[in-house]
Design a protein around this motif. Structure first.
Motif, short mmCIF file in Angstrom:
data_model
loop_
_atom_site.label_atom_id
_atom_site.label_comp_id
_atom_site.label_asym_id
_atom_site.label_seq_id
_atom_site.Cartn_x
_atom_site.Cartn_y
_atom_site.Cartn_z
N GLN A 139 0.81 -1.22 0.00
CA GLN A 139 0.00 0.00 0.00
C GLN A 139 0.85 1.27 0.00
O GLN A 139 0.30 2.38 0.01
CB GLN A 139 -0.94 0.01 1.21
CG GLN A 139 -1.94 -1.13 1.23
CD GLN A 139 -2.78 -1.18 -0.04
OE1 GLN A 139 -3.08 -0.15 -0.64
NE2 GLN A 139 -3.13 -2.39 -0.47
N GLN A 229 -9.78 6.13 -1.67
CA GLN A 229 -8.54 5.81 -0.96
C GLN A 229 -8.67 4.44 -0.30
O GLN A 229 -9.69 4.13 0.32
CB GLN A 229 -8.23 6.87 0.10
CG GLN A 229 -6.92 6.60 0.83
CD GLN A 229 -6.50 7.73 1.75
OE1 GLN A 229 -7.04 8.83 1.68
NE2 GLN A 229 -5.55 7.46 2.63
N TYR A 230 -7.64 3.63 -0.42
CA TYR A 230 -7.68 2.25 0.07
C TYR A 230 -8.10 2.18 1.53
O TYR A 230 -8.93 1.34 1.91
CB TYR A 230 -6.29 1.62 -0.10
CG TYR A 230 -6.13 0.32 0.65
CD1 TYR A 230 -6.67 -0.86 0.15
CD2 TYR A 230 -5.46 0.28 1.88
CE1 TYR A 230 -6.54 -2.05 0.85
CE2 TYR A 230 -5.34 -0.90 2.59
CZ TYR A 230 -5.88 -2.07 2.07
OH TYR A 230 -5.76 -3.24 2.78
N GLU A 231 -7.57 3.06 2.36
CA GLU A 231 -7.78 2.95 3.80
C GLU A 231 -9.23 3.18 4.21
O GLU A 231 -9.66 2.70 5.26
CB GLU A 231 -6.85 3.91 4.56
CG GLU A 231 -5.42 3.44 4.66
CD GLU A 231 -4.62 3.64 3.37
OE1 GLU A 231 -3.51 3.08 3.25
OE2 GLU A 231 -5.10 4.38 2.47
N ARG A 233 -11.71 2.68 1.78
CA ARG A 233 -12.43 1.73 0.94
C ARG A 233 -12.61 0.38 1.64
O ARG A 233 -13.68 -0.23 1.53
CB ARG A 233 -11.68 1.53 -0.39
CG ARG A 233 -12.49 0.70 -1.39
CD ARG A 233 -11.82 0.67 -2.74
NE ARG A 233 -10.65 -0.18 -2.79
CZ ARG A 233 -9.40 0.22 -3.01
NH1 ARG A 233 -9.14 1.49 -3.21
NH2 ARG A 233 -8.40 -0.64 -3.03
N VAL A 234 -11.61 -0.07 2.39
CA VAL A 234 -11.74 -1.37 3.04
C VAL A 234 -12.81 -1.34 4.13
O VAL A 234 -13.47 -2.36 4.40
CB VAL A 234 -10.38 -1.86 3.61
CG1 VAL A 234 -9.46 -2.27 2.48
CG2 VAL A 234 -9.72 -0.81 4.49
#
Length: 301
Positions: A139, A229-231, A233-234
């Protein structure tokens, strides 16, 4: 550790004592009640309470629209009609309350969704735990050269190691200083509401977040998207899994019309018509900006 032993014991105690109820119950959501779903390295989401189900959406719509929905033959068809035509109030009849543990910088993104009730852990009254979000190596990415809000190439080798070491060192140093500033061991110290200002954005906080299904779908449409944003999105993906079990008919319509569908501008429709007529259309004569054209081509080629 996402949950403390006391929290785990409380959850097991609550789940071990079910009570009969006359209210609408979703079997899918009952399975999620109180259970913690781990997110990131120390975070989680868990369903604390909910109200309504697919039937509540249909019930509200038939009261609201009366004879106008009699041509719809079943609940699924009505829910899909409501989603397709952007009717919002029937979906507001369902609500959910979540307990979320998340990094502060994710919380500051999340709180921009203002149509919710929020109560956050207070660092004015309590001391925050020594828990920080440290990204997994995959990441760690450089700034995107195309999207000012996104990530580009993943860092590797010495550069990735340098960044990870910096994140860990700074987080530990800031927390050590936070502890040293607090009133303890006979020192007068600094008030908690002031000492907290030295903490980094990757420290974890917690809150209770309650919202209705209409606004939750709006949150998920933006935050469960591949471009988010990945953080965050999870977290959205973990919530989506619960919502899918809670209101399966509404979630299927949401996936189809919101997550899987696209909205076309008048210019995009005009370009598609020209293409269908056999014309070769390029960005220069499309009437679209470069950004619009890039997004159009991502969907339509």
């Amino acid at each position: 550790m996402p949950l403390t032993p006391d929290q785990i014991a409380e959850i097991e105690s609550q789940r071990a004592n079910p009570r009969p109820t006359l209210r609408a119950v979703s079997d899918g959501m009952e399975a999620h009640l109180y259970r913690a779903h781990q997110v990131l390295d120390h975070g989680f989401i868990r369903v604390i309470d909910y109200m309504g189900d697919d039937a509540a959406i249909v019930q509200a719509a038939r009261v609201s629209y009366g004879a106008g929905t009699k041509h719809v033959q079943n609940d699924e068809g009505l829910i899909r009609y409501l989603m397709r035509h952007w009717h919002s109030t029937p979906f507001e009849m369902c609500e959910v309350k979540l307990h979320v543990k998340l990094p502060v910088f994710v919380a500051r993104q999340w709180i921009r969704h203002r149509t919710a009730n929020v109560n956050e852990y207070s660092a004015r009254y309590s001391i925050l735990d020594r828990e920080f979000y440290i990204p997994a190596p995959e990441q760690l990415a450089a700034q995107s050269t195309v999207n000012n809000q996104g990530r580009g190439e993943v860092l590797s080798g010495a550069e990735a190691a340098r960044v990870l070491e910096t994140l860990k060192r700074d987080a530990a140093q800031c927390y050590d200083d936070y502890e040293a500033m607090l009133s303890q061991d006979g020192q007068q110290g600094l008030a908690r509401e002031l000492a907290r200002m030295n903490l980094p954005m990757n420290i974890y906080t917690q809150w209770y977040w309650k919202t209705d299904l209409h606004n939750l779908f709006h949150f998920l449409r933006l935050r469960a998207d591949a471009h988010a944003q990945y953080e965050i999105r999870v977290y959205a993906e973990a919530i989506s899994a619960c919502v899918k079990d809670w209101v399966p008919l509404a979630y299927a319509a949401f996936e189809d019309y919101r997550m899987g569908g696209v909205t076309l501008s008048a210019k995009a429709i005009a370009v598609l018509k020209r293409r269908l007529a056999g014309e070769a259309v390029e960005q220069a004569d499309s009437g679209m900006s470069k950004g619009e054209w890039r997004e159009f081509c991502e969907v339509w080629g």
